[in-house]
Design a protein around this motif. Structure first.
Motif, mmCIF file in Angstrom:
data_model
loop_
_atom_site.group_PDB
_atom_site.id
_atom_site.type_symbol
_atom_site.label_atom_id
_atom_site.label_comp_id
_atom_site.label_asym_id
_atom_site.label_seq_id
_atom_site.Cartn_x
_atom_site.Cartn_y
_atom_site.Cartn_z
ATOM 1 N N TYR A 22 0.834 -1.207 0.000
ATOM 2 C CA TYR A 22 0.000 0.000 0.000
ATOM 3 C C TYR A 22 0.869 1.257 0.000
ATOM 4 O O TYR A 22 0.669 2.169 -0.797
ATOM 5 N N TYR A 23 1.843 1.322 0.904
ATOM 6 C CA TYR A 23 2.696 2.504 0.992
ATOM 7 C C TYR A 23 3.549 2.680 -0.262
ATOM 8 O O TYR A 23 3.816 3.804 -0.696
ATOM 9 N N ARG A 24 3.966 1.548 -0.867
ATOM 10 C CA ARG A 24 4.772 1.630 -2.096
ATOM 11 C C ARG A 24 3.902 2.125 -3.250
ATOM 12 O O ARG A 24 4.251 3.078 -3.942
ATOM 13 N N ASP A 25 2.755 1.492 -3.430
ATOM 14 C CA ASP A 25 1.915 1.800 -4.592
ATOM 15 C C ASP A 25 1.265 3.175 -4.476
ATOM 16 O O ASP A 25 1.042 3.850 -5.479
ATOM 17 N N THR A 26 0.929 3.581 -3.264
ATOM 18 C CA THR A 26 0.225 4.854 -3.070
ATOM 19 C C THR A 26 1.184 6.030 -2.989
ATOM 20 O O THR A 26 0.955 7.067 -3.599
ATOM 21 N N PHE A 27 2.266 5.866 -2.214
ATOM 22 C CA PHE A 27 3.147 7.004 -1.923
ATOM 23 C C PHE A 27 4.553 6.844 -2.516
ATOM 24 O O PHE A 27 5.379 7.747 -2.387
ATOM 25 N N GLY A 28 4.832 5.680 -3.108
ATOM 26 C CA GLY A 28 6.174 5.433 -3.629
ATOM 27 C C GLY A 28 7.194 5.187 -2.534
ATOM 28 O O GLY A 28 8.397 5.330 -2.750
ATOM 29 N N ALA A 29 6.740 4.841 -1.339
ATOM 30 C CA ALA A 29 7.643 4.629 -0.202
ATOM 31 C C ALA A 29 8.296 3.251 -0.288
ATOM 32 O O ALA A 29 7.639 2.258 -0.578
ATOM 33 N N GLU A 30 9.617 3.226 -0.067
ATOM 34 C CA GLU A 30 10.351 1.961 -0.105
ATOM 35 C C GLU A 30 10.776 1.550 1.305
ATOM 36 O O GLU A 30 11.010 2.406 2.161
ATOM 37 N N VAL A 31 10.906 0.253 1.503
ATOM 38 C CA VAL A 31 11.364 -0.255 2.798
ATOM 39 C C VAL A 31 12.854 0.037 2.962
ATOM 40 O O VAL A 31 13.660 -0.303 2.105
ATOM 41 N N ASP A 32 13.194 0.703 4.042
ATOM 42 C CA ASP A 32 14.574 1.081 4.344
ATOM 43 C C ASP A 32 15.232 0.044 5.250
ATOM 44 O O ASP A 32 16.430 -0.188 5.193
ATOM 45 N N HIS A 33 14.419 -0.559 6.098
ATOM 46 C CA HIS A 33 14.948 -1.526 7.068
ATOM 47 C C HIS A 33 13.825 -2.465 7.469
ATOM 48 O O HIS A 33 12.687 -2.050 7.594
ATOM 49 N N ARG A 34 14.190 -3.726 7.652
ATOM 50 C CA ARG A 34 13.206 -4.714 8.062
ATOM 51 C C ARG A 34 13.829 -5.584 9.131
ATOM 52 O O ARG A 34 14.995 -5.951 9.002
ATOM 53 N N GLU A 35 13.076 -5.878 10.167
ATOM 54 C CA GLU A 35 13.684 -6.626 11.273
ATOM 55 C C GLU A 35 12.617 -7.361 12.070
ATOM 56 O O GLU A 35 11.522 -6.841 12.284
ATOM 57 N N VAL A 36 12.952 -8.576 12.488
ATOM 58 C CA VAL A 36 12.128 -9.294 13.460
ATOM 59 C C VAL A 36 12.743 -9.034 14.826
ATOM 60 O O VAL A 36 13.936 -9.259 15.024
ATOM 61 N N VAL A 37 11.937 -8.505 15.741
ATOM 62 C CA VAL A 37 12.400 -8.295 17.116
ATOM 63 C C VAL A 37 11.744 -9.386 17.957
ATOM 64 O O VAL A 37 10.609 -9.257 18.397
ATOM 65 N N GLU A 38 12.463 -10.478 18.123
ATOM 66 C CA GLU A 38 11.896 -11.679 18.742
ATOM 67 C C GLU A 38 11.452 -11.426 20.180
ATOM 68 O O GLU A 38 10.415 -11.929 20.606
ATOM 69 N N VAL A 42 7.498 -9.124 17.368
ATOM 70 C CA VAL A 42 7.043 -8.313 16.233
ATOM 71 C C VAL A 42 8.013 -8.392 15.051
ATOM 72 O O VAL A 42 9.195 -8.653 15.214
ATOM 73 N N GLU A 43 7.444 -8.166 13.879
ATOM 74 C CA GLU A 43 8.261 -7.896 12.706
ATOM 75 C C GLU A 43 7.933 -6.484 12.264
ATOM 76 O O GLU A 43 6.766 -6.093 12.246
ATOM 77 N N GLU A 44 8.951 -5.704 11.943
ATOM 78 C CA GLU A 44 8.717 -4.325 11.538
ATOM 79 C C GLU A 44 9.364 -4.026 10.199
ATOM 80 O O GLU A 44 10.372 -4.614 9.833
ATOM 81 N N ALA A 45 8.737 -3.109 9.485
ATOM 82 C CA ALA A 45 9.303 -2.573 8.245
ATOM 83 C C ALA A 45 9.329 -1.063 8.399
ATOM 84 O O ALA A 45 8.317 -0.452 8.747
ATOM 85 N N LEU A 46 10.500 -0.479 8.162
ATOM 86 C CA LEU A 46 10.650 0.972 8.308
ATOM 87 C C LEU A 46 10.706 1.623 6.934
ATOM 88 O O LEU A 46 11.512 1.233 6.088
ATOM 89 N N LEU A 47 9.841 2.610 6.739
ATOM 90 C CA LEU A 47 9.798 3.385 5.508
ATOM 91 C C LEU A 47 10.287 4.778 5.845
ATOM 92 O O LEU A 47 9.724 5.426 6.729
ATOM 93 N N LYS A 48 11.329 5.229 5.161
ATOM 94 C CA LYS A 48 11.916 6.522 5.516
ATOM 95 C C LYS A 48 11.073 7.675 4.973
ATOM 96 O O LYS A 48 10.671 7.668 3.809
#
Ligand code: CO
Length: 133
Positions: A22-38, A42-48
């Motif tokens: 959604y964020y990519r297609d709507t706003f052109g936002a790309e994932v900058d960092h992705r991490e599972v914090v066990e 949670v799993e997180e995706a950071l969009l700058k």
């Protein structure tokens, strides 16, 4: 002033891939960092966004606090992360004002940060995360 920048706005989602799309297609936002914090389940995706991030957050297990949040409240704004120079000092300042905290001591967060959460009860209904880079 203890807060130096908004670090991230965290949004709890059921389907991380759909939210990223959604964020990519709507706003052109790309994932900058992705991490599972066990430790947080949670799993997180950071969009700058400029010097801050939108953090898309999804649970990795049913007993994760984010899973419970999604059950109770549904998808949406989960917490705001404020950048601070000194997480321990900011946390002490919160306690000194009578604020209720979730983390009594700073602890490791994602991206190698040091973090502490403040309870929404004494923070006008917002879960606040103090983030030291
Ligand atoms: Co956060």
């Amino acid at each position: 002033m203890l807060l130096t920048e908004i670090d991230h706005v965290a949004i709890a989602v059921n389907d991380l891939e759909a939210a990223i799309a959604y964020y990519r297609d709507t706003f052109g936002a790309e994932v900058d960092h992705r991490e599972v914090v066990e430790s947080d389940g949670v799993e997180e995706a950071l969009l700058k966004v400029a010097d801050s991030y939108v953090q898309l957050l999804t649970p990795t297990r049913p007993d994760s606090p984010v899973a419970k949040f999604l059950e109770r409240r549904g998808e949406g704004l989960h917490h705001v992360g404020y950048r601070v120079d000194d997480c321990a000092a900011a946390l002490e300042a919160v306690k000194a004002q009578g604020g209720r905290v979730i983390d009594e001591q700073p602890r490791p967060g994602s991206r190698g940060t040091t973090v502490a959460f403040i309870h929404p009860k004494t923070a006008f209904g917002t879960l606040i995360e103090l983030v030291q880079e």
